[in-house]
Scaffold this active site. Structure first.
Site, mmCIF file in Angstrom:
data_model
loop_
_atom_site.group_PDB
_atom_site.id
_atom_site.type_symbol
_atom_site.label_atom_id
_atom_site.label_comp_id
_atom_site.label_asym_id
_atom_site.label_seq_id
_atom_site.Cartn_x
_atom_site.Cartn_y
_atom_site.Cartn_z
ATOM 1 N N LYS A 226 27.030 36.353 -21.134
ATOM 2 C CA LYS A 226 27.489 37.485 -21.843
ATOM 3 C C LYS A 226 28.553 37.387 -22.640
ATOM 4 C CE LYS A 226 26.259 41.664 -19.071
ATOM 5 N NZ LYS A 226 26.507 42.576 -19.100
ATOM 6 N N ALA B 201 31.798 40.563 -18.437
ATOM 7 C CA ALA B 201 31.935 40.778 -17.153
ATOM 8 C C ALA B 201 30.355 41.516 -16.883
ATOM 9 C CB ALA B 201 33.079 42.265 -17.208
ATOM 10 N N ASP B 202 30.382 41.404 -15.520
ATOM 11 C CA ASP B 202 28.834 41.892 -14.826
ATOM 12 C C ASP B 202 29.312 42.509 -13.586
ATOM 13 O OD1 ASP B 202 26.082 43.003 -15.948
ATOM 14 O OD2 ASP B 202 26.062 41.830 -13.750
ATOM 15 N N GLN B 203 28.826 43.694 -13.004
ATOM 16 C CA GLN B 203 28.614 44.217 -12.208
ATOM 17 C C GLN B 203 27.250 43.838 -11.275
ATOM 18 O OE1 GLN B 203 29.751 48.456 -11.089
ATOM 19 N NE2 GLN B 203 30.780 47.090 -10.241
#
Length: 196
Positions: free
Chosen positions: A55, A71-73
């Protein structure tokens, strides 16, 4: 020296925007363009980190002299990755499956300096134990917390989702919301951006 580089949050998440606003730093947001499909054989931790970095890098051409936060989760339970349900029916099924279960949330963060191509990365692991939930509780929760369909595992912990949880084990309570703030502050300091 990097204090003059604009800070870009590479996310359209209102939750992450609110977290960054609380730090009081000046930033702008940009929507990344990156395929979020998990790769075959990837662990949840690997998926989260690849997506966070992807990203940020997807915005590098648009912001060639900036600090970009990616960011990612990804949630993991019973041997499978759990994404965002994106609708009520999927959220109901997901929460039914997660009732009484232990879920691992991998919250990945990166800070990309597009001027120097420097990259800082971190993945925070938070373990959540869900309460035993019945259908009525799940339905009422989703009626009262409609944004939960945009949260990994359908549990919006900073809101009413706290009522779904029995226990949280974490080194950074911010990570479960979507942004490992403790590590972000350290990454910004490494790029000469002081939060306080």
């Amino acid at each position: 020296m990097n204090a003059n580089l604009p800070l870009i949050l590479g996310s359209s998440s209102v939750f992450r925007q609110a977290q960054l606003q609380r730090l009081g730093v000046s930033f702008q947001t940009a929507r990344p363009d990156f395929d979020e499909t998990p790769a075959p054989g990837e662990t949840a931790e690997q998926t989260a980190l690849r997506l966070a970095v992807g990203k940020a890098r997807s915005l590098a051409g648009k912001f060639p002299h900036a600090l970009i936060i990616g960011a990612d989760q990804v949630a993991w339970c019973n041997g499978r990755q759990l994404g965002k349900p994106m609708n009520v029916a999927n959220a109901q099924q997901m929460l039914t499956d997660l009732s009484g279960q232990r879920i691992e949330f991998y919250s990945a963060l990166c800070l990309l300096n597009t001027a120097s191509n420097g990259l800082h990365t971190h993945v925070d692991k938070t373990v959540v134990t869900m309460r035993e939930l019945d259908g009525g509780q799940i339905r009422r929760y989703l009626e009262r917390e409609p944004d939960a369909v945009y949260c990994a595992g359908a549990a919006k912990s900073e809101g009413l989702g706290a009522a779904l949880l029995e226990r949280i084990d974490s080194t950074d309570p911010n990570a479960l919301i979507g942004l490992p703030v403790f590590k972000l502050v350290a990454f910004l300091a490494a790029e000469d951006v002081e939060v306080i």
